[in-house]
Write a protein that holds these residues in place. Structure first.
Motif, short mmCIF file in Angstrom:
data_model
loop_
_atom_site.label_atom_id
_atom_site.label_comp_id
_atom_site.label_asym_id
_atom_site.label_seq_id
_atom_site.Cartn_x
_atom_site.Cartn_y
_atom_site.Cartn_z
N MET A 1 12.04 -8.60 -15.80
CA MET A 1 11.41 -7.85 -14.71
C MET A 1 11.56 -8.41 -13.26
O MET A 1 11.17 -9.45 -12.90
N PRO A 2 12.24 -7.72 -12.25
CA PRO A 2 12.64 -8.25 -10.96
C PRO A 2 11.50 -8.45 -10.22
O PRO A 2 10.37 -7.78 -10.25
N GLY A 3 11.41 -9.34 -9.38
CA GLY A 3 10.38 -9.71 -8.40
C GLY A 3 10.89 -9.38 -7.21
O GLY A 3 11.93 -9.10 -6.75
N GLY A 4 10.13 -10.03 -6.08
CA GLY A 4 10.61 -9.88 -4.75
C GLY A 4 10.32 -8.41 -4.21
O GLY A 4 9.57 -7.70 -4.74
N ARG A 5 10.66 -8.39 -2.91
CA ARG A 5 10.56 -7.09 -2.18
C ARG A 5 11.66 -6.03 -2.74
O ARG A 5 12.47 -6.41 -3.14
N LEU A 6 10.90 -4.84 -2.38
CA LEU A 6 11.61 -3.91 -2.82
C LEU A 6 12.92 -3.69 -1.90
O LEU A 6 12.80 -3.80 -0.87
N SER A 7 14.06 -3.02 -2.65
CA SER A 7 15.36 -3.00 -1.63
C SER A 7 15.01 -1.63 -1.08
O SER A 7 14.37 -0.82 -1.54
N GLN A 8 16.09 -1.46 -0.20
CA GLN A 8 16.16 -0.07 0.22
C GLN A 8 16.81 1.07 -0.86
O GLN A 8 16.04 2.05 -0.75
N HIS A 9 17.34 0.60 -1.62
CA HIS A 9 17.75 1.46 -2.84
C HIS A 9 16.75 1.93 -3.70
O HIS A 9 16.49 3.06 -4.10
N GLU A 10 16.03 0.80 -4.01
CA GLU A 10 14.53 1.16 -5.04
C GLU A 10 13.76 2.07 -4.09
O GLU A 10 13.04 2.74 -4.74
N GLU A 41 3.27 0.54 -2.78
CA GLU A 41 4.46 0.73 -1.81
C GLU A 41 4.23 2.16 -1.22
O GLU A 41 4.41 2.50 -0.22
N VAL A 42 3.82 3.21 -2.23
CA VAL A 42 3.54 4.66 -1.85
C VAL A 42 2.58 4.69 -0.75
O VAL A 42 2.54 5.30 0.20
N ARG A 44 0.99 2.67 0.91
CA ARG A 44 0.91 1.88 2.21
C ARG A 44 1.90 2.35 3.19
O ARG A 44 1.82 2.10 4.44
N ASN A 45 2.77 3.50 2.83
CA ASN A 45 3.60 4.12 3.64
C ASN A 45 3.48 5.54 3.50
O ASN A 45 4.54 6.47 3.34
N GLY A 46 2.24 6.16 3.69
CA GLY A 46 2.30 7.53 3.91
C GLY A 46 1.64 8.37 2.60
O GLY A 46 1.30 9.54 2.74
N GLY A 47 1.38 7.77 1.54
CA GLY A 47 1.12 8.39 0.32
C GLY A 47 2.21 9.32 -0.41
O GLY A 47 3.30 9.29 0.39
N GLN A 55 11.92 5.07 6.51
CA GLN A 55 10.76 4.66 7.00
C GLN A 55 9.89 3.41 6.59
O GLN A 55 9.41 2.55 7.11
N ALA A 56 9.64 3.69 5.21
CA ALA A 56 9.09 2.49 4.42
C ALA A 56 9.76 1.27 4.80
O ALA A 56 9.15 0.05 4.82
N HIS A 57 11.03 1.44 4.56
CA HIS A 57 11.87 -0.05 4.60
C HIS A 57 11.71 -0.74 5.84
O HIS A 57 11.55 -1.69 6.02
N ARG A 58 11.73 0.34 7.13
CA ARG A 58 11.76 -0.19 8.45
C ARG A 58 10.33 -0.85 8.77
O ARG A 58 10.20 -1.98 9.34
N ALA A 59 9.19 -0.26 8.03
CA ALA A 59 7.91 -0.81 8.22
C ALA A 59 7.87 -2.01 7.62
O ALA A 59 7.16 -2.81 8.15
N THR A 60 8.47 -2.42 6.39
CA THR A 60 8.26 -3.43 5.78
C THR A 60 8.87 -4.60 6.70
O THR A 60 8.51 -5.68 6.66
N GLU A 61 10.23 -4.47 7.06
CA GLU A 61 11.00 -5.03 7.73
C GLU A 61 10.13 -5.66 9.19
O GLU A 61 10.25 -6.80 9.47
#
Length: 265
Positions: A1-10, A41-42, A44-47, A55-61
């Motif tokens: 199972m992959p770890g780390g932060r979600l990618s933009q593709h994910e 992830e969902v 914390r980024n608007g539901g 937008q979620a990816h930019r917020a994480t960055e």
């Protein structure tokens, strides 16, 4: 199972899954990620209805950038009690705030609620909230006034005569009772409408059904709140170190009193 932060593709896959009406567990299975990762992830980024991958990816960055910034000279990251991870606590507070916003509570009031709920004492002063949330005293005052009107926070004075804002189990119980009373008021108004519009008419029948439904819900809510208060509330586990220190102090005191008694004899 992959770890780390979600990618933009994910994140794009998450957005597509939400658009298709998939459950979090199914989206997580397709990404080979834990369901909790997708849920966090969902939320914390608007539901689920407002999630946007870009937008979620930019917020994480942006959050990652803030974490990498060095603390001001002489200022160190706060040490939290019980060995808590500051970053994990911060992320949880963000998640809780988002969930409260989704339930209809304004953002700042949700942030104040999250701060109070994640504090062991369950209470903070206005100054502590200002420092913790980095907002103005007026913003804190407005938020507290709103939460107090909803029976979610109460005020009390500590030993230094400072006003503290408190949230505890009893307040949650009182909030449920307040919700029940509000439903009962709607029941009474609906039944007044039956008389005004004429029993047996379509509009009156609709209002009567509403009154019966809300009356049942209000009674059930009150009963459930009272039962939960009696049988479900738990108390914090005692701190072993504190207990050990107290026992040692008690033993020392008893020993001193025994020796004093022997000397007197």
């Amino acid at each position: 199972m992959p770890g780390g932060r979600l990618s933009q593709h994910e994140r794009q896959e998450i957005a597509l899954g939400l658009a298709d009406g998939l459950a979090y567990a199914e989206i997580a299975r397709r990404l080979d990620r834990p369901t909790s990762t997708v849920t966090r992830e969902v939320m914390r980024n608007g539901g689920p209805t407002s999630y946007r991958a870009d937008q979620a990816h930019r917020a994480t960055e942006r959050r990652a950038h803030r974490r990498k910034q060095p603390a001001p000279r002489g200022q160190q990251a706060p040490t939290l009690p019980h060995g808590r991870d500051p970053e994990a606590v911060r992320e949880y507070e963000e998640l809780f705030t988002t969930v409260m916003i989704q339930s209809g509570l304004p953002k700042m009031m949700s942030r104040v609620m999250a701060s109070l709920l994640t504090t062991d004492s369950g209470s903070l002063t206005a100054a502590e909230l200002v420092q913790r949330l980095q907002v103005s005293p007026a913003t804190v005052s407005k938020s507290i006034a709103f939460l107090e009107s909803q029976t979610l926070v109460r005020r009390e004075r500590d030993e230094r005569r400072r006003e503290r804002y408190v949230i505890d189990d009893d307040l949650w119980y009182q909030s449920m009772l307040a919700s029940s009373k509000a439903l009962i008021q709607q029941v009474e108004v609906s039944r007044q409408g039956v008389t005004v519009l004429g029993p047996g008419t379509p509009a009156a029948t609709r209002l009567e059904n509403i009154a019966r439904f809300l009356d049942y819900v209000a009674e059930s809510l009150t009963r459930a709140a009272e039962q939960a208060r009696e049988i479900l509330y738990t108390k914090p586990q005692p701190d072993p170190d504190t207990n050990a220190a107290a026992e040692a102090s008690s033993d020392a005191k008893a020993e001193t009193e025994t020796e004093a008694g022997s000397d007197h004899e």
